[in-house]
Scaffold this active site. Sequence first.
Site, PDB file in Angstrom:
ATOM      1  N   ASP A  44       0.671  -1.480   0.474  1.00 10.93           N
ATOM      2  CA  ASP A  44       0.112   0.196   0.018  1.00 10.93           C
ATOM      3  C   ASP A  44       0.902   1.133  -0.153  1.00 10.93           C
ATOM      4  O   ASP A  44       0.617   2.042  -0.675  1.00 10.93           O
ATOM      5  CB  ASP A  44      -0.717   0.149   1.311  1.00 10.93           C
ATOM      6  CG  ASP A  44      -2.128  -1.325   1.320  1.00 10.93           C
ATOM      7  OD1 ASP A  44      -3.607  -0.682   1.284  1.00 10.93           O
ATOM      8  OD2 ASP A  44      -2.011  -2.167   1.700  1.00 10.93           O
ATOM      9  N   GLU A  67      -5.053   6.876  -0.115  1.00  7.91           N
ATOM     10  CA  GLU A  67      -5.859   6.938   1.372  1.00  7.91           C
ATOM     11  C   GLU A  67      -4.738   6.582   2.674  1.00  7.91           C
ATOM     12  O   GLU A  67      -5.201   6.492   3.242  1.00  7.91           O
ATOM     13  CB  GLU A  67      -5.626   5.451   1.034  1.00  7.91           C
ATOM     14  CG  GLU A  67      -6.521   4.435   2.499  1.00  7.91           C
ATOM     15  CD  GLU A  67      -6.713   2.938   2.147  1.00  7.91           C
ATOM     16  OE1 GLU A  67      -7.166   2.899   0.953  1.00  7.91           O
ATOM     17  OE2 GLU A  67      -7.949   2.709   3.308  1.00  7.91           O
ATOM     18  N   ASP A 120      -6.270   5.217  -4.587  1.00  7.08           N
ATOM     19  CA  ASP A 120      -5.924   4.620  -3.412  1.00  7.08           C
ATOM     20  C   ASP A 120      -5.093   3.106  -3.812  1.00  7.08           C
ATOM     21  O   ASP A 120      -5.642   2.125  -5.094  1.00  7.08           O
ATOM     22  CB  ASP A 120      -7.150   3.339  -3.666  1.00  7.08           C
ATOM     23  CG  ASP A 120      -8.009   2.305  -2.112  1.00  7.08           C
ATOM     24  OD1 ASP A 120      -7.001   2.403  -1.574  1.00  7.08           O
ATOM     25  OD2 ASP A 120      -8.976   2.123  -2.002  1.00  7.08           O
ATOM     26  N   ILE A 122      -4.098   0.704  -2.717  1.00  7.63           N
ATOM     27  CA  ILE A 122      -4.264  -0.183  -3.307  1.00  7.63           C
ATOM     28  C   ILE A 122      -6.142  -0.656  -2.648  1.00  7.63           C
ATOM     29  O   ILE A 122      -5.790  -0.442  -1.120  1.00  7.63           O
ATOM     30  CB  ILE A 122      -3.642  -1.893  -1.974  1.00  7.63           C
ATOM     31  CG1 ILE A 122      -2.273  -2.677  -2.451  1.00  7.63           C
ATOM     32  CG2 ILE A 122      -4.575  -3.288  -1.923  1.00  7.63           C
ATOM     33  CD1 ILE A 122      -1.849  -3.262  -1.957  1.00  7.63           C
ATOM     34  N   ASP A 123      -6.586  -0.565  -3.077  1.00 10.89           N
ATOM     35  CA  ASP A 123      -7.885  -1.340  -2.759  1.00 10.89           C
ATOM     36  C   ASP A 123      -8.573  -2.532  -2.096  1.00 10.89           C
ATOM     37  O   ASP A 123      -8.025  -3.110  -3.335  1.00 10.89           O
ATOM     38  CB  ASP A 123      -9.643  -0.592  -3.465  1.00 10.89           C
ATOM     39  CG  ASP A 123     -10.581  -0.396  -3.193  1.00 10.89           C
ATOM     40  OD1 ASP A 123     -10.488  -0.525  -2.159  1.00 10.89           O
ATOM     41  OD2 ASP A 123     -11.197  -0.638  -4.474  1.00 10.89           O
ATOM     42  N   THR A 125      -7.589  -4.133   0.541  1.00 11.31           N
ATOM     43  CA  THR A 125      -6.402  -4.721   1.161  1.00 11.31           C
ATOM     44  C   THR A 125      -6.726  -6.132   1.479  1.00 11.31           C
ATOM     45  O   THR A 125      -5.603  -6.852   1.348  1.00 11.31           O
ATOM     46  CB  THR A 125      -5.782  -4.013   1.873  1.00 11.31           C
ATOM     47  OG1 THR A 125      -5.546  -2.235   1.839  1.00 11.31           O
ATOM     48  CG2 THR A 125      -4.448  -4.225   2.196  1.00 11.31           C
ATOM     49  N   HIS A 209     -18.812  -5.039   4.751  1.00 11.48           N
ATOM     50  CA  HIS A 209     -18.534  -4.116   4.097  1.00 11.48           C
ATOM     51  C   HIS A 209     -20.056  -3.237   3.835  1.00 11.48           C
ATOM     52  O   HIS A 209     -20.296  -2.381   2.702  1.00 11.48           O
ATOM     53  CB  HIS A 209     -17.796  -4.112   2.874  1.00 11.48           C
ATOM     54  CG  HIS A 209     -16.216  -3.614   3.811  1.00 11.48           C
ATOM     55  ND1 HIS A 209     -14.837  -4.375   2.777  1.00 11.48           N
ATOM     56  CD2 HIS A 209     -15.597  -3.400   4.868  1.00 11.48           C
ATOM     57  CE1 HIS A 209     -14.043  -4.275   3.364  1.00 11.48           C
ATOM     58  NE2 HIS A 209     -14.476  -3.924   5.182  1.00 11.48           N
ATOM     59  N   SER A 233     -12.654  -5.485  -3.798  1.00  8.87           N
ATOM     60  CA  SER A 233     -12.387  -4.368  -4.049  1.00  8.87           C
ATOM     61  C   SER A 233     -12.809  -3.412  -5.523  1.00  8.87           C
ATOM     62  O   SER A 233     -14.241  -4.435  -5.762  1.00  8.87           O
ATOM     63  CB  SER A 233     -11.300  -4.503  -4.642  1.00  8.87           C
ATOM     64  OG  SER A 233     -10.946  -5.162  -6.168  1.00  8.87           O
ATOM     65  N   LYS A 236     -14.643  -5.070  -8.926  1.00  7.08           N
ATOM     66  CA  LYS A 236     -16.711  -5.312  -9.034  1.00  7.08           C
ATOM     67  C   LYS A 236     -16.786  -4.317 -10.688  1.00  7.08           C
ATOM     68  O   LYS A 236     -17.747  -4.152 -10.642  1.00  7.08           O
ATOM     69  CB  LYS A 236     -17.371  -5.064  -7.441  1.00  7.08           C
ATOM     70  CG  LYS A 236     -17.248  -6.118  -6.916  1.00  7.08           C
ATOM     71  CD  LYS A 236     -17.559  -6.030  -5.488  1.00  7.08           C
ATOM     72  CE  LYS A 236     -16.905  -4.543  -4.522  1.00  7.08           C
ATOM     73  NZ  LYS A 236     -16.257  -5.515  -3.566  1.00  7.08           N
ATOM     74  N   ARG A 250     -23.579  -2.202  -2.493  1.00  6.09           N
ATOM     75  CA  ARG A 250     -23.548  -1.950  -1.413  1.00  6.09           C
ATOM     76  C   ARG A 250     -24.010  -0.954  -0.440  1.00  6.09           C
ATOM     77  O   ARG A 250     -24.484   0.136  -0.974  1.00  6.09           O
ATOM     78  CB  ARG A 250     -21.986  -1.405  -1.550  1.00  6.09           C
ATOM     79  CG  ARG A 250     -20.435  -1.138  -1.091  1.00  6.09           C
ATOM     80  CD  ARG A 250     -19.709   0.204  -1.070  1.00  6.09           C
ATOM     81  NE  ARG A 250     -18.476  -0.295  -0.576  1.00  6.09           N
ATOM     82  CZ  ARG A 250     -17.874  -1.338  -0.476  1.00  6.09           C
ATOM     83  NH1 ARG A 250     -17.418  -2.346  -1.699  1.00  6.09           N
ATOM     84  NH2 ARG A 250     -16.768  -1.168   0.135  1.00  6.09           N
ATOM     85  N   ASP A 265     -12.124   5.272  -3.127  1.00  6.00           N
ATOM     86  CA  ASP A 265     -12.857   3.619  -3.029  1.00  6.00           C
ATOM     87  C   ASP A 265     -13.602   3.374  -4.563  1.00  6.00           C
ATOM     88  O   ASP A 265     -14.499   2.325  -4.466  1.00  6.00           O
ATOM     89  CB  ASP A 265     -13.607   3.575  -1.789  1.00  6.00           C
ATOM     90  CG  ASP A 265     -12.880   2.963  -0.813  1.00  6.00           C
ATOM     91  OD1 ASP A 265     -11.736   2.577  -0.775  1.00  6.00           O
ATOM     92  OD2 ASP A 265     -12.992   2.941   0.413  1.00  6.00           O
TER      93      ASP A 265
HETATM   94  N1  LIG Z   1     -17.914  -0.705   7.124  1.00  6.98           N
HETATM   95  C1  LIG Z   1     -17.771  -0.585   5.937  1.00  6.98           C
HETATM   96  N2  LIG Z   1     -18.422  -0.501   4.671  1.00  6.98           N
HETATM   97  C2  LIG Z   1     -17.746   0.017   3.786  1.00  6.98           C
HETATM   98  N3  LIG Z   1     -16.946  -0.049   2.866  1.00  6.98           N
HETATM   99  C3  LIG Z   1     -15.976  -0.469   3.965  1.00  6.98           C
HETATM  100  C4  LIG Z   1     -16.366  -0.431   5.734  1.00  6.98           C
HETATM  101  N4  LIG Z   1     -15.109  -0.990   6.150  1.00  6.98           N
HETATM  102  C5  LIG Z   1     -13.589  -0.269   5.503  1.00  6.98           C
HETATM  103  N5  LIG Z   1     -14.508  -0.264   4.130  1.00  6.98           N
HETATM  104  C6  LIG Z   1     -14.115  -0.110   2.879  1.00  6.98           C
HETATM  105  O1  LIG Z   1     -13.713  -0.974   1.933  1.00  6.98           O
HETATM  106  C7  LIG Z   1     -13.346  -1.294   1.355  1.00  6.98           C
HETATM  107  C8  LIG Z   1     -12.591  -2.941   0.820  1.00  6.98           C
HETATM  108  O2  LIG Z   1     -14.261  -2.872  -0.393  1.00  6.98           O
HETATM  109  P1  LIG Z   1     -14.921  -4.199  -0.810  1.00  6.98           P
HETATM  110  O3  LIG Z   1     -15.296  -3.990   0.177  1.00  6.98           O
HETATM  111  O4  LIG Z   1     -14.962  -3.184  -1.843  1.00  6.98           O
HETATM  112  O5  LIG Z   1     -13.284  -4.978  -0.876  1.00  6.98           O
HETATM  113  C9  LIG Z   1     -12.030  -0.889   2.130  1.00  6.98           C
HETATM  114  O6  LIG Z   1     -10.831  -0.705   0.959  1.00  6.98           O
HETATM  115  P2  LIG Z   1      -9.284  -0.142   1.021  1.00  6.98           P
HETATM  116  O7  LIG Z   1      -9.300  -1.996   1.461  1.00  6.98           O
HETATM  117  O8  LIG Z   1      -8.797  -0.097   0.387  1.00  6.98           O
HETATM  118  O9  LIG Z   1      -9.373   0.040   3.082  1.00  6.98           O
HETATM  119  C10 LIG Z   1     -12.427  -0.003   3.251  1.00  6.98           C
HETATM  120  O10 LIG Z   1     -12.460   1.739   2.408  1.00  6.98           O
HETATM  121 MG   LIG Z   2     -10.085   0.813  -1.073  1.00  7.99          MG
END
Ligand SMILES: Nc1ncnc2c1ncn2[C@@H]1O[C@H](COP(=O)(O)O)[C@@H](OP(=O)(O)O)[C@H]1O
Ligand SMILES: [Mg+2]
Length: 320
Positions: A44, A67, A120, A122-123, A125, A209, A233, A236, A250, A265
């Site tokens: 990252d 980020e 971002d 790494i989206d 992570t 998430h 990430s 999608k 989402r 994101d």
């Molecule tokens: N409670 C929550 N609701 C929605 N998104 C969230 C969350 N907590 C973290 N995230 C976000 O979800 C991203 C990952 O997306 P996904 O769920 O689509 O894989 C994370 O990015 P990072 O991995 O860059 O931190 C973070 O920003």
């Molecule tokens: Mg992200």
Amino acid sequence: MTYAKEKEVAIAAATAAAKLCEQVRADIPQAIEKKDKSPVTVADFGAQAIICQALAAAFPDDPVVGEEDAKELRKPEMAETLTKVTHYVQALSPDATPEDVTRWIDHGNGQVSSRYWTLDPIDGTKGFLRQDQYAVALALVENGEVKVGVLACPAMPLDGGQTGALYVAVRGEGATMVPLSGGEPQRLQVVMADDVANFRFVESVEAAHGDQSKQNAIAQAVGITTESFRVDSQAKYGIVASGKAALYLRLPSPKYPDYRENIWDHAAGAIVVEEAGGRVSDMYGQPLNFAEGSKMMNNRGIVVSNGTIHDQVIAALAEN
Ligand SMILES: Nc1ncnc2c1ncn2[C@@H]1O[C@H](COP(=O)(O)O)[C@@H](OP(=O)(O)O)[C@H]1O
Ligand SMILES: [Mg+2]
């Protein structure tokens, strides 16, 4: 405005950062816990350094809203981690010092303004650590509108057996996908309403998430009866833009009702889907607001679709 230079610089930077991430992943990275308890890795930090270095050189006046920041990395107890980050950055930028690396990372701590980049590094992570999907996401925003978006998805399986996709979009010019290993750009087009086989929906792997039970109920309400694809990430968005799914939902997790989405994101993914013919909004049908700050305070949830079912999804959400 054609954004030719912006597109070229963004593609080169995201491709280089994706290479760094894959190198780190081959070495099996350790997760470091951030203050908010979310994980971060040397990749990252390295990816943000590489991309910010390129943006600062090409567009010195443009702020970057990224980020990560280097505050923790500068602490003496993090010296070993900073050495590791510098080692991976040097594979792409041989003269880089640890001071350069922290300076480049912090170049990414800019503010939203009339023209800015959002990054971002790494989206997903958690997906990255699980050896699943992740994305390097970079977008240029002007006057609140995303103008250029680049999404590198190194683990995306492609038709024909290759792995790794680079999704690219410029406002008004359409969206394309190029294999990360190189090749001809292919124009992206969302799924047509009669392409039943590809009328699937995608959601996060991480249950926290989103609201998976409501997401499934809404998908069913608009006639999608197959089980969801669960993908980490902004990959999608790439899947919807490629016509391999009709919907990405989402919805706010009941566990985190006050969660607000980050601009990084969604900005790159959103333009890729829109330029492939799809639609992106929040769960109330409102446009995503990229003009106020790093969190989209006035948007709740995210709906990404092929366009034809968008109004139906928003209506189903209003009823449920
Ligand atoms: N409670 C929550 N609701 C929605 N998104 C969230 C969350 N907590 C973290 N995230 C976000 O979800 C991203 C990952 O997306 P996904 O769920 O689509 O894989 C994370 O990015 P990072 O991995 O860059 O931190 C973070 O920003
Ligand atoms: Mg992200």
